[in-house]
Scaffold this motif. Structure first.
Motif, PDB file in Angstrom:
ATOM      1  N   ASP A  58       0.800  -1.216   0.000  1.00 58.88           N
ATOM      2  CA  ASP A  58       0.000   0.000   0.000  1.00 58.88           C
ATOM      3  C   ASP A  58       0.839   1.274   0.000  1.00 58.88           C
ATOM      4  O   ASP A  58       0.329   2.347   0.286  1.00 58.88           O
ATOM      5  N   HIS A  59       2.121   1.185  -0.307  1.00 63.04           N
ATOM      6  CA  HIS A  59       3.014   2.343  -0.225  1.00 63.04           C
ATOM      7  C   HIS A  59       3.487   2.810  -1.609  1.00 63.04           C
ATOM      8  O   HIS A  59       3.853   1.993  -2.460  1.00 63.04           O
ATOM      9  N   PHE A  60       3.496   4.117  -1.782  1.00 58.84           N
ATOM     10  CA  PHE A  60       3.989   4.762  -3.005  1.00 58.84           C
ATOM     11  C   PHE A  60       4.880   5.931  -2.597  1.00 58.84           C
ATOM     12  O   PHE A  60       4.649   6.567  -1.566  1.00 58.84           O
ATOM     13  N   ALA A  61       5.889   6.225  -3.415  1.00 65.63           N
ATOM     14  CA  ALA A  61       6.783   7.342  -3.108  1.00 65.63           C
ATOM     15  C   ALA A  61       7.329   7.921  -4.401  1.00 65.63           C
ATOM     16  O   ALA A  61       7.424   7.231  -5.423  1.00 65.63           O
ATOM     17  N   LYS A  62       7.698   9.189  -4.348  1.00 67.43           N
ATOM     18  CA  LYS A  62       8.353   9.809  -5.496  1.00 67.43           C
ATOM     19  C   LYS A  62       9.729   9.161  -5.699  1.00 67.43           C
ATOM     20  O   LYS A  62      10.340   8.692  -4.738  1.00 67.43           O
ATOM     21  N   PRO A  63      10.222   9.158  -6.917  1.00 74.38           N
ATOM     22  CA  PRO A  63      11.493   8.472  -7.203  1.00 74.38           C
ATOM     23  C   PRO A  63      12.672   8.990  -6.390  1.00 74.38           C
ATOM     24  O   PRO A  63      13.604   8.243  -6.111  1.00 74.38           O
ATOM     25  N   ASP A  64      12.634  10.286  -5.989  1.00 75.97           N
ATOM     26  CA  ASP A  64      13.752  10.843  -5.234  1.00 75.97           C
ATOM     27  C   ASP A  64      13.530  10.799  -3.726  1.00 75.97           C
ATOM     28  O   ASP A  64      14.348  11.304  -2.953  1.00 75.97           O
ATOM     29  N   ASP A  65      12.415  10.187  -3.285  1.00 78.33           N
ATOM     30  CA  ASP A  65      12.153  10.053  -1.859  1.00 78.33           C
ATOM     31  C   ASP A  65      13.065   8.970  -1.274  1.00 78.33           C
ATOM     32  O   ASP A  65      13.427   8.009  -1.953  1.00 78.33           O
ATOM     33  N   GLN A  99      14.858   1.379  -1.498  1.00 75.58           N
ATOM     34  CA  GLN A  99      14.478   0.168  -2.224  1.00 75.58           C
ATOM     35  C   GLN A  99      15.417  -0.072  -3.408  1.00 75.58           C
ATOM     36  O   GLN A  99      15.862  -1.193  -3.650  1.00 75.58           O
ATOM     37  N   GLN A 100      15.740   1.010  -4.082  1.00 80.77           N
ATOM     38  CA  GLN A 100      16.613   0.914  -5.251  1.00 80.77           C
ATOM     39  C   GLN A 100      18.004   0.417  -4.874  1.00 80.77           C
ATOM     40  O   GLN A 100      18.643  -0.339  -5.611  1.00 80.77           O
ATOM     41  N   SER A 101      18.470   0.824  -3.681  1.00 83.06           N
ATOM     42  CA  SER A 101      19.823   0.439  -3.248  1.00 83.06           C
ATOM     43  C   SER A 101      19.842  -0.849  -2.435  1.00 83.06           C
ATOM     44  O   SER A 101      20.883  -1.265  -1.942  1.00 83.06           O
ATOM     45  N   GLY A 102      18.657  -1.492  -2.277  1.00 81.85           N
ATOM     46  CA  GLY A 102      18.584  -2.745  -1.538  1.00 81.85           C
ATOM     47  C   GLY A 102      18.584  -2.592  -0.036  1.00 81.85           C
ATOM     48  O   GLY A 102      18.851  -3.540   0.699  1.00 81.85           O
ATOM     49  N   LYS A 103      18.244  -1.387   0.472  1.00 82.43           N
ATOM     50  CA  LYS A 103      18.310  -1.128   1.918  1.00 82.43           C
ATOM     51  C   LYS A 103      16.945  -0.855   2.542  1.00 82.43           C
ATOM     52  O   LYS A 103      16.869  -0.380   3.674  1.00 82.43           O
ATOM     53  N   LEU A 104      15.879  -1.148   1.812  1.00 86.66           N
ATOM     54  CA  LEU A 104      14.548  -0.941   2.365  1.00 86.66           C
ATOM     55  C   LEU A 104      14.288  -1.953   3.480  1.00 86.66           C
ATOM     56  O   LEU A 104      14.782  -3.081   3.454  1.00 86.66           O
ATOM     57  N   GLY A 114       5.421  -0.048   8.981  1.00 88.71           N
ATOM     58  CA  GLY A 114       5.312  -0.324   7.546  1.00 88.71           C
ATOM     59  C   GLY A 114       6.680  -0.303   6.899  1.00 88.71           C
ATOM     60  O   GLY A 114       7.691  -0.623   7.521  1.00 88.71           O
ATOM     61  N   TYR A 115       6.727   0.087   5.614  1.00 84.47           N
ATOM     62  CA  TYR A 115       8.010   0.191   4.918  1.00 84.47           C
ATOM     63  C   TYR A 115       8.792   1.371   5.479  1.00 84.47           C
ATOM     64  O   TYR A 115       8.242   2.437   5.763  1.00 84.47           O
ATOM     65  N   THR A 116      10.107   1.188   5.628  1.00 84.25           N
ATOM     66  CA  THR A 116      10.911   2.223   6.256  1.00 84.25           C
ATOM     67  C   THR A 116      12.372   2.059   5.817  1.00 84.25           C
ATOM     68  O   THR A 116      12.760   1.047   5.229  1.00 84.25           O
ATOM     69  N   THR A 117      13.161   3.077   6.089  1.00 84.85           N
ATOM     70  CA  THR A 117      14.616   2.983   5.895  1.00 84.85           C
ATOM     71  C   THR A 117      15.226   2.601   7.245  1.00 84.85           C
ATOM     72  O   THR A 117      14.520   2.250   8.177  1.00 84.85           O
ATOM     73  N   VAL A 134      14.475 -13.845   4.853  1.00 83.86           N
ATOM     74  CA  VAL A 134      13.912 -14.192   3.541  1.00 83.86           C
ATOM     75  C   VAL A 134      12.657 -13.370   3.265  1.00 83.86           C
ATOM     76  O   VAL A 134      12.496 -12.763   2.193  1.00 83.86           O
ATOM     77  N   ILE A 135      11.736 -13.337   4.239  1.00 88.49           N
ATOM     78  CA  ILE A 135      10.468 -12.620   4.062  1.00 88.49           C
ATOM     79  C   ILE A 135      10.716 -11.125   3.879  1.00 88.49           C
ATOM     80  O   ILE A 135      10.110 -10.484   3.006  1.00 88.49           O
ATOM     81  N   THR A 136      11.613 -10.556   4.673  1.00 86.39           N
ATOM     82  CA  THR A 136      11.905  -9.124   4.561  1.00 86.39           C
ATOM     83  C   THR A 136      12.465  -8.794   3.189  1.00 86.39           C
ATOM     84  O   THR A 136      12.077  -7.796   2.565  1.00 86.39           O
ATOM     85  N   GLN A 137      13.369  -9.626   2.710  1.00 83.78           N
ATOM     86  CA  GLN A 137      13.968  -9.373   1.394  1.00 83.78           C
ATOM     87  C   GLN A 137      12.913  -9.424   0.291  1.00 83.78           C
ATOM     88  O   GLN A 137      12.867  -8.562  -0.591  1.00 83.78           O
ATOM     89  N   LEU A 138      12.039 -10.412   0.343  1.00 84.45           N
ATOM     90  CA  LEU A 138      11.012 -10.550  -0.701  1.00 84.45           C
ATOM     91  C   LEU A 138       9.984  -9.430  -0.636  1.00 84.45           C
ATOM     92  O   LEU A 138       9.603  -8.869  -1.668  1.00 84.45           O
ATOM     93  N   ILE A 139       9.528  -9.082   0.559  1.00 86.03           N
ATOM     94  CA  ILE A 139       8.446  -8.101   0.676  1.00 86.03           C
ATOM     95  C   ILE A 139       8.952  -6.681   0.415  1.00 86.03           C
ATOM     96  O   ILE A 139       8.184  -5.805   0.021  1.00 86.03           O
ATOM     97  N   CYS A 140      10.257  -6.464   0.600  1.00 87.09           N
ATOM     98  CA  CYS A 140      10.829  -5.138   0.354  1.00 87.09           C
ATOM     99  C   CYS A 140      11.353  -4.970  -1.069  1.00 87.09           C
ATOM    100  O   CYS A 140      11.286  -3.875  -1.626  1.00 87.09           O
TER     101      CYS A 140
END
Length: 463
Positions: A294-301, A307-312, A318-321, A379-385
């Motif tokens: 249920d989460h959306f963000a601007k590309p520069d957020d 998520q792009q760098s594999g650190k989500l 919920g989803y976080t850094t 495993v679950i964290t990696q897949l869901i993120c």
């Protein structure tokens, strides 16, 4: 295009796999928390297994709301009496001092979140004092580099309070909006004009809050595809940095306030699916990244960049850094994650207050993670993120053979490959565009605690 924005909408697959299941804000999930485990046992294990070289994340739960929103499933206290807040805060400060003694260890607080309830229920002076107490007990950053956020009800905040929040260190805000259509707002007892929402958002932006999130809910009474599309158009125009679009789960037996909502006024399952499909496509077209669920963000957020760098990461917010942080939570019903331990405070405010007064903590139940839990959590964290997993990463981290350890789970995933939800190779698990909407179901394959083939009590539907 961001790879996660490649979403394939397959109604047949959705209907087949849309069971009930966990949201995996933790693994094991809260259903596994045991009230028989003693507070001292949980705290000792947390202290022994925490990495003192990593930073902290703090969560503060402020349960008060002046008005009841009928859809709400949060732990809250409805009252117009603002004087009730100070005794609660005084109790919170006692708990905070104990938590600092247990976990602070001069660790930097990279992340801070105030949730509720309505955190802005308390006065400006109380908010200033609360933040000062946190600074007295923990090592908060003072250079605005932390990720310090607060949930805001636009009806309950003015420009002066926004200014105070910014001055005491908050740099992220999250607004509960849910829907902008008056008929829907009236049906859920949360009337707030768009002008009011826009005013608070624009003032937050002017004050330099660096990230603004808006919460929406689909599945509320009187919502239609057309009406929610108008809501989305309005919100897209406001241009928030992040959006959370939650599925309303109607459970009046569990949440008393939901009994005010008439089941016959709710949109049909078909309409809800159409709303979700439109929401995802409209937000992607508007330039947002589909983070997951249920989460959306601007590309520069920072969320999208993580998520792009594999650190989500994923936790109880919920989803976080900040995946390396231990989460120290305080207040009624709050959940902490320290080392190999999760534990939750008392749900009832009277029991919470009595427990803190008598023993300085209010821990009610928790769980100590086994080695198997930690492997499955990874495993679950990696897949869901990230919608993908390199088996060798898990093998190297835990010194296992992935194929041997997860023989049964991989056999179950084989069923998903036939339906095009995942792609399995010797090295990787890749969730397809059709599988991303059903990521909770895919993660359930690695859950050792719940049945896989039937809806699970205590959880919401996957979509």
């Amino acid at each position: 295009m961001n790879q996660n924005n490649l979403i394939k909408w397959d109604l047949d697959l959705i209907r087949r796999y849309d069971l009930s299941g966990p949201r995996y804000t933790s693994y094991p999930t809260a259903i596994q928390f045991d009230p028989e485990l003693s507070a001292s046992e949980l705290v000792n294990t947390g202290q022994q297994t925490a990495d003192l070289n990593t930073p902290l994340s703090l969560y503060v739960h402020i349960p008060f709301c002046a008005h009841v929103c009928y859809y709400c499933a949060c732990n809250k206290v409805i009252t117009r009496n603002r004087k009730k807040a100070q005794p609660y805060l005084d109790t919170l400060y006692k708990e905070m001092a104990q938590l600092s003694e247990w976990y602070s260890e001069d660790r930097v607080v990279e992340q801070l979140h105030f949730g509720g309830g309505t955190p802005t229920f308390i006065s400006n002076d109380q908010m200033i004092q609360l933040m000062q107490k946190l600074r007295d007990n923990f090592k908060l950053l003072d250079d605005d580099s932390g990720d310090y956020s607060i949930e805001i009800d636009p009806r309950e905040v003015d420009h002066e309070m926004l200014k105070v929040l910014r001055e005491i260190g908050f740099n992220r805000v999250s607004f509960g909006v849910q829907d902008v259509e008056l008929k829907v707002q009236e049906a859920v007892n949360r009337v707030q004009p768009v002008e009011e929402i826009a005013d608070v958002l624009y003032e937050s932006r002017r004050l330099g809050f660096r990230s603004i999130n808006i919460d929406l809910i689909y599945g509320l009474p009187h919502q239609t595809l057309d009406s929610f599309t108008k809501t989305l158009d309005t919100i897209i125009e406001l241009d928030p940095d992040r959006l959370s679009v939650f599925n309303y789960a109607h459970m009046p037996d569990r949440f008393r306030s939901q009994s005010h909502i008439k089941a016959e006024d709710l949109p049909s399952p078909e309409t809800k699916l159409a709303i979700l499909e439109t929401t995802i496509s409209k937000l992607i077209d508007a330039g947002y990244v589909y983070i997951g669920m249920d989460h959306f963000a601007k590309p520069d957020d920072e969320l999208a960049l993580a998520q792009q760098s594999g650190k989500l990461h994923r936790n109880f917010q919920g989803y976080t850094t900040h995946s390396d942080c231990d989460l120290v939570a305080m207040g009624v019903s709050s959940i902490s994650q320290i080392g190999d331990v999760y534990y939750q405070n008392e749900h009832d405010i009277a029991l919470y207050s009595a427990a803190v007064e008598s023993r300085n903590d209010a821990i009610k139940r928790g769980v100590t993670l086994t080695r198997d839990d930690r492997i499955r959590r990874a495993v679950i964290t990696q897949l869901i993120c990230h919608f993908q997993l390199h088996k060798k990463d898990i093998e190297d981290q835990f010194e296992i053979s992935f194929a041997d350890y997860f023989t049964e789970e991989l056999q179950e995933l084989e069923k998903f490959t036939g339906d095009g939800l995942v792609v399995l190779t010797d090295d990787n698990i890749e969730v397809t565009p059709a599988g991303r909407l059903l990521i909770r179901r895919i993660c359930m394959s690695f859950d050792a605690y719940i049945p896989k083939q039937s809806p699970t009590k205590g959880f919401s539907r996957i979509i």
